[in-house]
Enzyme design. Sequence first.
Site, short mmCIF file in Angstrom:
data_model
loop_
_atom_site.label_atom_id
_atom_site.label_comp_id
_atom_site.label_asym_id
_atom_site.label_seq_id
_atom_site.Cartn_x
_atom_site.Cartn_y
_atom_site.Cartn_z
N GLY A 1 0.67 -1.30 0.09
CA GLY A 1 0.03 -0.02 0.15
C GLY A 1 0.64 1.23 0.05
N HIS A 2 2.25 1.01 0.10
CA HIS A 2 2.98 2.31 0.15
C HIS A 2 4.20 2.21 -1.13
CE1 HIS A 2 5.58 5.23 2.27
NE2 HIS A 2 4.48 5.86 2.55
N PHE A 3 3.95 2.60 -2.14
CA PHE A 3 2.79 2.84 -2.91
C PHE A 3 2.59 1.96 -3.98
CE2 PHE A 3 4.35 7.00 -1.06
CZ PHE A 3 3.01 7.53 -0.43
#
Length: 146
Positions: free
Chosen positions: A48-50
């Site tokens: 999720g990052h990124f």
Amino acid sequence: MSAPLHDALRALPHGPGFRFVDRLLELEPGVRGVGEFTLRGGEAFLRGHFPGDPLLPGVLLLEAAAQLAGVVAQSDPARPPLPGLKLTAIRGAKILGAVRPGETVRLEARVLARLGPLVQAEATADVAGRSVLQAQLVLTGTETGR
């Protein structure tokens, strides 16, 4: 890694999923240390990052620096280890660059001062000679006998 370096690193209380110092390269007990962390690319937080452009979150880069500072502080032969030593303050932090999968971060931490259960340290990090972090950190533990 020599036995004293390996033993000092094993003193980190963090579990395998939240340890951000893989290797301890130098240790001047209670004074300074140099360590490394390699961002492998399969860490869950990278999903999720990124998405499509993964990078180590800056707060985890600070956590890596704090973990190394803790190893340095806890290795001081003139003082007993502080139970429950934790990162409690960050001052003047500058995240100067990104750390991407496959890169190895070289961390350096120096203890500046100690007062009771407080440890003040400064830390830097670089990737292949490129500075990615500068920060002052405060770690706080519990004094023994209290």
